[in-house]
Write a protein that holds these residues in place. Structure first.
Motif, PDB file in Angstrom:
ATOM      1  N   GLY A   1       2.742   5.977  -6.963  1.00  0.00           N
ATOM      2  CA  GLY A   1       1.580   6.525  -7.650  1.00  0.00           C
ATOM      3  C   GLY A   1       1.483   8.033  -7.514  1.00  0.00           C
ATOM      4  O   GLY A   1       1.003   8.715  -8.428  1.00  0.00           O
TER       5      GLY A   1
ATOM      6  N   THR B   1       0.827  -1.202   0.000  1.00  0.00           N
ATOM      7  CA  THR B   1       0.000   0.000   0.000  1.00  0.00           C
ATOM      8  C   THR B   1       0.859   1.250   0.000  1.00  0.00           C
ATOM      9  O   THR B   1       0.680   2.157  -0.814  1.00  0.00           O
ATOM     10  CB  THR B   1      -0.941   0.021   1.224  1.00  0.00           C
ATOM     11  OG1 THR B   1      -1.809  -1.107   1.186  1.00  0.00           O
ATOM     12  CG2 THR B   1      -1.775   1.294   1.245  1.00  0.00           C
TER      13      THR B   1
ATOM     14  N   ASN C   1      -4.446   9.893  -8.309  1.00  0.00           N
ATOM     15  CA  ASN C   1      -3.666  10.948  -7.664  1.00  0.00           C
ATOM     16  C   ASN C   1      -3.434  12.125  -8.608  1.00  0.00           C
ATOM     17  O   ASN C   1      -3.355  13.274  -8.161  1.00  0.00           O
ATOM     18  CB  ASN C   1      -2.332  10.392  -7.174  1.00  0.00           C
ATOM     19  CG  ASN C   1      -2.485   9.491  -5.975  1.00  0.00           C
ATOM     20  OD1 ASN C   1      -3.478   9.585  -5.249  1.00  0.00           O
ATOM     21  ND2 ASN C   1      -1.542   8.604  -5.749  1.00  0.00           N
TER      22      ASN C   1
ATOM     23  N   SER D   1      -3.194   3.859  -8.854  1.00  0.00           N
ATOM     24  CA  SER D   1      -3.073   4.977  -7.927  1.00  0.00           C
ATOM     25  C   SER D   1      -2.699   6.269  -8.644  1.00  0.00           C
ATOM     26  O   SER D   1      -3.231   7.338  -8.344  1.00  0.00           O
ATOM     27  CB  SER D   1      -2.026   4.639  -6.859  1.00  0.00           C
ATOM     28  OG  SER D   1      -1.729   5.749  -6.050  1.00  0.00           O
TER      29      SER D   1
ATOM     30  N   PHE E   1      -7.965   2.691  -0.753  1.00  0.00           N
ATOM     31  CA  PHE E   1      -6.933   1.995  -1.513  1.00  0.00           C
ATOM     32  C   PHE E   1      -6.386   0.804  -0.725  1.00  0.00           C
ATOM     33  O   PHE E   1      -6.135  -0.268  -1.290  1.00  0.00           O
ATOM     34  CB  PHE E   1      -5.813   2.976  -1.843  1.00  0.00           C
ATOM     35  CG  PHE E   1      -4.799   2.460  -2.819  1.00  0.00           C
ATOM     36  CD1 PHE E   1      -5.102   2.342  -4.165  1.00  0.00           C
ATOM     37  CD2 PHE E   1      -3.533   2.099  -2.407  1.00  0.00           C
ATOM     38  CE1 PHE E   1      -4.177   1.877  -5.073  1.00  0.00           C
ATOM     39  CE2 PHE E   1      -2.600   1.622  -3.300  1.00  0.00           C
ATOM     40  CZ  PHE E   1      -2.918   1.516  -4.642  1.00  0.00           C
TER      41      PHE E   1
ATOM     42  N   LEU F   1       1.445   3.725  -3.200  1.00  0.00           N
ATOM     43  CA  LEU F   1       0.933   5.094  -3.044  1.00  0.00           C
ATOM     44  C   LEU F   1       2.030   6.127  -3.287  1.00  0.00           C
ATOM     45  O   LEU F   1       1.792   7.158  -3.924  1.00  0.00           O
ATOM     46  CB  LEU F   1       0.340   5.281  -1.648  1.00  0.00           C
ATOM     47  CG  LEU F   1      -1.092   4.792  -1.439  1.00  0.00           C
ATOM     48  CD1 LEU F   1      -1.491   4.935   0.023  1.00  0.00           C
ATOM     49  CD2 LEU F   1      -2.072   5.548  -2.330  1.00  0.00           C
TER      50      LEU F   1
END
Length: 218
Positions: free
Chosen positions: A31, A24, A100, A96, A153, A28
């Motif tokens: 991303g 994760t 984003n 992601s 997410f 992230l």
């Protein structure tokens, strides 16, 4: 409820939770970096560059994450063979970044043009305008929705278990398969997911309060 199953299986579940958090956080971060450059491309005056970014965002926001995971793990071209974790990280990063990019773009557009024009008038370069004017305000604007999206997410990462990533969901399914006790194993996994998402919700609430205080003091 047999609590011994939870006690004996907890190390495996915690190990899976660690993998869940790792993929994760890494996806992230990656991303966000990719999303930032996509945002700049999307806002470019060059229609080709802007169009490429638009098509990327359109595709990866429209394709279900599950299909993307299967494509990267089972159907990569040119004989490329990705491990389950590699496929998961790439799929999650691509997904992601598409979201984003739009969060960052909304923050960029929220910065008043007068501030940009004033900064340019006193001789700041585009890079200085970005670092001193745009980015600090964008961060303040997008942090609450960004953390909220991170919460969703994190829950979506449970889908990586379908390509055998040993995350929390996969380890819970393996534990259930060996104990035949779905209530204990899946219930314990649900509690661990709840703990992780609750921590993110607390972070979101704290950041919103801090940002509100800083806005009131400015």
């Amino acid at each position: 409820m047999d609590t011994s199953i939870i006690t004996n299986g907890l190390p495996l579940l915690l190990q899976g939770a660690g993998i869940t958090l790792l993929i994760t956080v890494v996806s992230l971060i990656l991303g966000t970096i990719v999303g930032y450059f996509l945002c700049l491309m999307r806002m470019s005056h060059n229609k080709i560059i802007s169009g490429i970014a638009f098509i990327y965002i359109w595709i990866f926001r429209g394709i279900p994450l599950l299909i993307l995971l299967f494509l990267l793990y089972y159907a990569t071209p040119f004989g490329i063979r990705l491990t389950a974790i590699q496929a998961a990280l790439i799929a999650l990063t691509l997904n992601s970044a598409a979201y984003n990019a739009e969060y960052i773009r909304s923050g960029m557009l929220a910065v008043k043009k007068g501030q940009i024009e004033a900064a340019e008038a006193i001789g700041l370069t585009p890079f200085q305008v970005m670092m001193r004017i745009r980015i600090p305000q964008v961060i303040r604007i997008i942090i609450p929705p960004y953390i909220s999206n991170a919460t969703s997410f994190l829950k979506q990462t449970a889908q990586v278990s379908v390509i055998t990533v040993p995350d929390l969901m996969m380890n819970a399914k393996n534990l259930y398969a060996s104990t035949y006790s779905p209530m204990e194993t899946l219930g314990a996994a649900a509690v661990l997911y709840l703990i992780m998402t609750s921590l993110l919700m607390i972070l979101q609430s704290w950041s919103e309060k801090k940002l509100k205080i800083s806005q009131n003091n400015s």
